[in-house]
Design an enzyme around this catalytic site. Structure first.
Site, short mmCIF file in Angstrom:
data_model
loop_
_atom_site.label_atom_id
_atom_site.label_comp_id
_atom_site.label_asym_id
_atom_site.label_seq_id
_atom_site.Cartn_x
_atom_site.Cartn_y
_atom_site.Cartn_z
CG ASN A 1 6.02 -6.84 3.66
OD1 ASN A 1 5.02 -7.54 3.63
ND2 ASN A 1 6.55 -6.31 2.57
CE LYS B 1 9.32 -8.60 1.25
NZ LYS B 1 10.18 -7.99 0.27
CG HIS C 1 6.04 -3.31 -0.38
ND1 HIS C 1 6.74 -3.98 -1.36
CD2 HIS C 1 6.80 -3.39 0.75
CE1 HIS C 1 7.87 -4.44 -0.83
NE2 HIS C 1 7.93 -4.10 0.45
CD GLU D 1 8.35 -7.13 -2.65
OE1 GLU D 1 7.41 -7.65 -2.03
OE2 GLU D 1 9.54 -7.16 -2.24
CD GLU E 1 10.08 -0.76 2.50
OE1 GLU E 1 10.57 -1.54 3.30
OE2 GLU E 1 9.20 -1.08 1.68
N GLY F 1 15.17 -6.64 -0.30
CA GLY F 1 15.40 -8.04 -0.63
C GLY F 1 16.73 -8.31 -1.32
CB SER G 1 18.80 -5.27 3.04
OG SER G 1 18.40 -5.82 1.80
#
Ligand code: PEP
Length: 253
Positions: free
Chosen positions: A11, A13, A97, A99, A169, A175, A214
């Site tokens: 990903n 991003k 996702h 985010e 996730e 992150g 991560s």
């Protein structure tokens, strides 16, 4: 042993000009050329999709978008439809996702429509699910996962459920450099698969469940070896070609 082929998906991003995208793909392609035991995908920003598709054409690398709208067209300023993605030969899409959920108001209600819309257009789907740190500490992990998986899959017919990829996730691991323990990851991955089995047992054997959060070269082998782990969704490390290749190499199933 499972017959599910592992998927390693990067990903990217909001990273990458067209030139940077072309350069990173050019570095990746010779290094994945013989990794046929793994499916490879990168999720790139909208502006770099066409360049990524052209750069990866004929290779083992599939190009995914990072979001899409559930409608075919209409007054939805700033949005992109599934048909617009397939028109330029994009092969898949990342949906839900964390985010997008936490920063841009993505809801399970919208995902309930996005997932079947993407499948019907011929896109591969990676549906992301995962609990926050508070939810884990309050013992709400399973309740959260159940809600996200059940809603996201609700309008997918049983005979198509097996085509999906679901990425577990944990939000607190994305992150942050904090990674789920193998026990935490395996419990959640197996729980996600069991939720699919509640809809259709055969589909649960086919659906691929990924770990994301991560994942790095030094922890990938342990996570990828978990019985219910069918690959990884990788953010930060996917921007570094050496690191993503090391993760691919750690995938020995
Ligand atoms: C992600 O963006 O889905 C992700 C897992 O990021 P990272 O690997 O950087 O935690």
């Amino acid at each position: 042993m499972s017959s599910r082929k592992p998927l390693i998906a990067g990903n990217w991003k909001m990273h990458g000009t067209i030139a940077e995208t072309e350069e990173r793909i050019a570095q990746m392609l010779p290094r994945i050329a013989t990794s046929e035991h793994v499916d490879h995908a990168i999720c790139v920003p909208f502006t770099a999709l066409q360049a990524a598709v052209d750069s990866a054409r004929g290779s083992l690398l599939n190009v995914y978008a990072q979001n899409m709208h559930e409608g075919e067209n209409g007054a939805f300023t700033g949005e992109i439809s599934a048909g617009m993605l397939t028109e330029i030969d994009v092969q898949g899409v990342l949906l839900g996702h964390s985010e997008r959920r936490s920063l841009f108001g993505e809801t399970d209600k919208a995902l309930k429509l996005k997932v079947p819309a993407a499948l019907n257009a011929g896109l591969q789907v990676i549906l992301c699910v995962g609990e926050t740190e508070d939810e884990r500490e309050n013992g709400d992990t399973e309740r959260r996962l159940r809600h996200q998986v059940q809603e996201g899959l609700e309008k997918v017919p049983a005979e198509r459920l097996g085509e999906l990829v679901i990425a577990y996730e944990p939000v607190w691991a994305i992150g942050t450099g904090r990674v789920a323990t193998p026990e935490q990851a395996q419990d959640a991955l197996a729980f996600v698969r069991a939720l699919v089995a509640d809809r259709d047992k055969a589909a649960a054997e086919q659906v691929r469940v990924l770990y994301g959060g991560s994942m790095k070269p030094d922890n990938a082998a342990e996570l990828l070896a978990l019985p219910d782990c069918d690959g990884g969704l990788i953010g930060g490390a996917s921007l570094d070609v050496d690191q993503i290749i090391a993760i691919v190499d750690a995938c020995t199933r």
